[in-house]
Write an enzyme that holds these catalytic residues in place. Sequence first.
Site, mmCIF file in Angstrom:
data_model
loop_
_atom_site.group_PDB
_atom_site.id
_atom_site.type_symbol
_atom_site.label_atom_id
_atom_site.label_comp_id
_atom_site.label_asym_id
_atom_site.label_seq_id
_atom_site.Cartn_x
_atom_site.Cartn_y
_atom_site.Cartn_z
ATOM 1 N N ASP A 29 0.852 -1.192 0.000
ATOM 2 C CA ASP A 29 0.000 0.000 0.000
ATOM 3 C C ASP A 29 0.886 1.239 0.000
ATOM 4 O OD1 ASP A 29 -2.069 2.059 0.821
ATOM 5 O OD2 ASP A 29 -3.275 0.259 1.085
ATOM 6 N N ALA B 220 -20.349 -1.887 -7.607
ATOM 7 C CA ALA B 220 -21.703 -1.728 -8.141
ATOM 8 C C ALA B 220 -21.840 -0.410 -8.902
ATOM 9 C CB ALA B 220 -22.712 -1.766 -6.998
ATOM 10 N N TYR C 82 -15.406 6.824 -11.820
ATOM 11 C CA TYR C 82 -14.992 5.692 -10.965
ATOM 12 C C TYR C 82 -15.629 4.394 -11.478
ATOM 13 C CZ TYR C 82 -15.160 2.761 -6.707
ATOM 14 O OH TYR C 82 -15.082 1.727 -5.806
ATOM 15 N N ALA D 93 -21.372 6.404 3.645
ATOM 16 C CA ALA D 93 -22.563 6.816 4.401
ATOM 17 C C ALA D 93 -22.685 6.179 5.807
ATOM 18 C CB ALA D 93 -23.815 6.542 3.573
ATOM 19 N N LYS E 255 -21.613 11.441 12.729
ATOM 20 C CA LYS E 255 -22.455 12.614 12.962
ATOM 21 C C LYS E 255 -23.311 12.425 14.215
ATOM 22 C CE LYS E 255 -22.684 14.013 8.104
ATOM 23 N NZ LYS E 255 -23.528 14.258 6.929
ATOM 24 N N GLN F 23 -33.236 8.438 -1.274
ATOM 25 C CA GLN F 23 -32.478 7.539 -2.148
ATOM 26 C C GLN F 23 -32.178 6.249 -1.374
ATOM 27 O OE1 GLN F 23 -31.400 10.321 -0.702
ATOM 28 N NE2 GLN F 23 -29.192 10.607 -0.769
ATOM 29 N N THR F 24 -32.156 5.129 -2.073
ATOM 30 C CA THR F 24 -31.986 3.836 -1.390
ATOM 31 C C THR F 24 -30.621 3.205 -1.710
ATOM 32 O OG1 THR F 24 -33.089 2.776 -3.257
ATOM 33 C CG2 THR F 24 -34.448 3.267 -1.312
ATOM 34 N N ARG F 25 -30.149 2.413 -0.747
ATOM 35 C CA ARG F 25 -28.895 1.670 -0.906
ATOM 36 C C ARG F 25 -28.952 0.422 -0.010
ATOM 37 N NH1 ARG F 25 -28.430 5.130 -4.097
ATOM 38 N NH2 ARG F 25 -26.646 6.429 -4.642
ATOM 39 N N ARG G 146 -30.190 1.761 -5.302
ATOM 40 C CA ARG G 146 -29.247 0.686 -5.641
ATOM 41 C C ARG G 146 -29.381 -0.407 -4.594
ATOM 42 N NH1 ARG G 146 -23.616 2.678 -6.780
ATOM 43 N NH2 ARG G 146 -24.427 2.889 -8.879
HETATM 44 P P1 NAD Z 1 -9.622 1.941 0.828
HETATM 45 O O1 NAD Z 1 -9.498 3.302 0.214
HETATM 46 O O2 NAD Z 1 -9.756 1.824 2.297
HETATM 47 O O3 NAD Z 1 -8.400 1.021 0.370
HETATM 48 C C1 NAD Z 1 -7.755 1.172 -0.847
HETATM 49 C C2 NAD Z 1 -6.253 1.236 -0.550
HETATM 50 O O4 NAD Z 1 -5.557 1.331 -1.794
HETATM 51 C C3 NAD Z 1 -5.848 2.465 0.280
HETATM 52 O O5 NAD Z 1 -5.230 2.044 1.487
HETATM 53 C C4 NAD Z 1 -4.887 3.214 -0.622
HETATM 54 O O6 NAD Z 1 -3.809 3.815 0.067
HETATM 55 C C5 NAD Z 1 -4.406 2.098 -1.537
HETATM 56 N N1 NAD Z 1 -3.871 2.659 -2.779
HETATM 57 C C6 NAD Z 1 -4.438 3.602 -3.566
HETATM 58 N N2 NAD Z 1 -3.624 3.906 -4.566
HETATM 59 C C7 NAD Z 1 -2.505 3.147 -4.410
HETATM 60 C C8 NAD Z 1 -1.299 3.038 -5.125
HETATM 61 N N3 NAD Z 1 -1.061 3.762 -6.218
HETATM 62 N N4 NAD Z 1 -0.370 2.162 -4.683
HETATM 63 C C9 NAD Z 1 -0.583 1.420 -3.561
HETATM 64 N N5 NAD Z 1 -1.720 1.484 -2.845
HETATM 65 C C10 NAD Z 1 -2.663 2.347 -3.269
HETATM 66 O O7 NAD Z 1 -10.856 1.248 0.070
HETATM 67 P P2 NAD Z 1 -11.679 -0.064 0.453
HETATM 68 O O8 NAD Z 1 -12.993 0.364 0.946
HETATM 69 O O9 NAD Z 1 -10.847 -0.984 1.258
HETATM 70 O O10 NAD Z 1 -11.910 -0.674 -1.015
HETATM 71 C C11 NAD Z 1 -11.085 -1.701 -1.546
HETATM 72 C C12 NAD Z 1 -11.480 -1.961 -2.993
HETATM 73 O O11 NAD Z 1 -12.874 -2.305 -3.078
HETATM 74 C C13 NAD Z 1 -11.306 -0.753 -3.913
HETATM 75 O O12 NAD Z 1 -10.848 -1.193 -5.162
HETATM 76 C C14 NAD Z 1 -12.690 -0.198 -4.052
HETATM 77 O O13 NAD Z 1 -12.867 0.506 -5.263
HETATM 78 C C15 NAD Z 1 -13.538 -1.460 -3.998
HETATM 79 N N6 NAD Z 1 -14.904 -1.189 -3.528
HETATM 80 C C16 NAD Z 1 -15.112 -0.830 -2.224
HETATM 81 C C17 NAD Z 1 -16.412 -0.563 -1.804
HETATM 82 C C18 NAD Z 1 -16.699 -0.171 -0.381
HETATM 83 O O14 NAD Z 1 -17.865 0.065 -0.067
HETATM 84 N N7 NAD Z 1 -15.724 -0.093 0.508
HETATM 85 C C19 NAD Z 1 -17.492 -0.658 -2.697
HETATM 86 C C20 NAD Z 1 -17.235 -1.007 -4.015
HETATM 87 C C21 NAD Z 1 -15.933 -1.293 -4.415
#
Ligand code: NAD
Length: 330
Positions: A32, A119, A149, A193, A200, A218-220, A294
Amino acid sequence: MKKAVVMGAGGFIGSHMVKRLKNEGFWVRGVDLKHTEFSETEADDFVIGDLRDPIVVSNVINQDMDLVYQFAADMGGAGYIFTGDNDANVMHNSGLINLNVVHESVKKQVKKVFYSSSACMYPAYNQEDPDNPMCSEDSAYPAAPDSEYGWEKLFSERLYMAFARNYGLNVRIGRFHNIFGPDGTWDGGKEKAPAAMCRKAILAGNDSSLEVWGDGLQTRSFLYIDECIEAVQRLMDSDFTDPINIGSEEMVQINELAQIAIDLSGKNISIENLQGDDFEKKYGFPVPEGVRGRNSDNKLFREKIGWEPNYPLVEGMKHTFEWIKSQAEK
Ligand code: NAD
């Protein structure tokens, strides 16, 4: 001993996956940009590195790696994804990470790769009715995600699938629907959220109000982190290789989510729905609401994987609330 690399191990889902893999007896390398924020990592090796750099990716994926979990992405909640200010970074940064990971995973003959999609890749036109959103896997096309995104996630899904077809990459792709729980970002603008509502309610005084962005109708749905990790592992153990939803089917209005947090606080707090000009005056941008409705559709997961999440939202919120309260007290 089996070996796994967790990319994004300093983040929310990645840090939970490291714990799970350690419990399963894996040797784990986390990668990371930053260390875990809320608890010590359990990874055997933790590399601070930028996965946009192909040399870093080449160094962390060794020839003997069994599994790669790709959670790293430039992402955040509605305030990060929907204002438009971060579009170029989101597409460029996450795109580069995924381009590097597919290439290196093929080169090093990794046995299996998990990719975390979202999603947010589903078309906005199927999510206009808050009571009847459609998010079945086969409704993805014609594509029309409502954010860059979502477009990047769709591109990367296709990237992993193309590498599977042309180079034999063994991939599993989960489309996450709003994952929440302890050890997730809870303030600073990148929080989602459930965490925002808990924070909050915790910080609000008695006889005050809690601000909800938009009309709150809105729903989720929201999936508790433990069930997300369980679903990923079950998918990884299966032979199913198409993208599949990983989410909860317990759909609520955002005002209902806020009310759960208020009830947990035990305080007398009313909901204030901030919208239109009032919102723009305060924040300088329109309400970043996203789609109107959603919900996860778990039919395919039930059929193909033979399991589905069933932990009630209110139980997950209880754990999240307590954890954020302990963080806020620090
Ligand atoms: P998060 O932001 O807590 O974790 C992502 C991590 O990636 C972060 O720690 C960030 O520092 C690291 N990162 C970003 N760019 C980087 C880089 N260039 N090099 C190395 N590390 C890097 O997010 P999360 O909630 O743990 O989500 C994890 C994955 O799941 C993501 O791909 C996200 O898009 C996907 N996702 C999450 C959710 C959710 O509700 N949390 C929903 C849909 C998809």
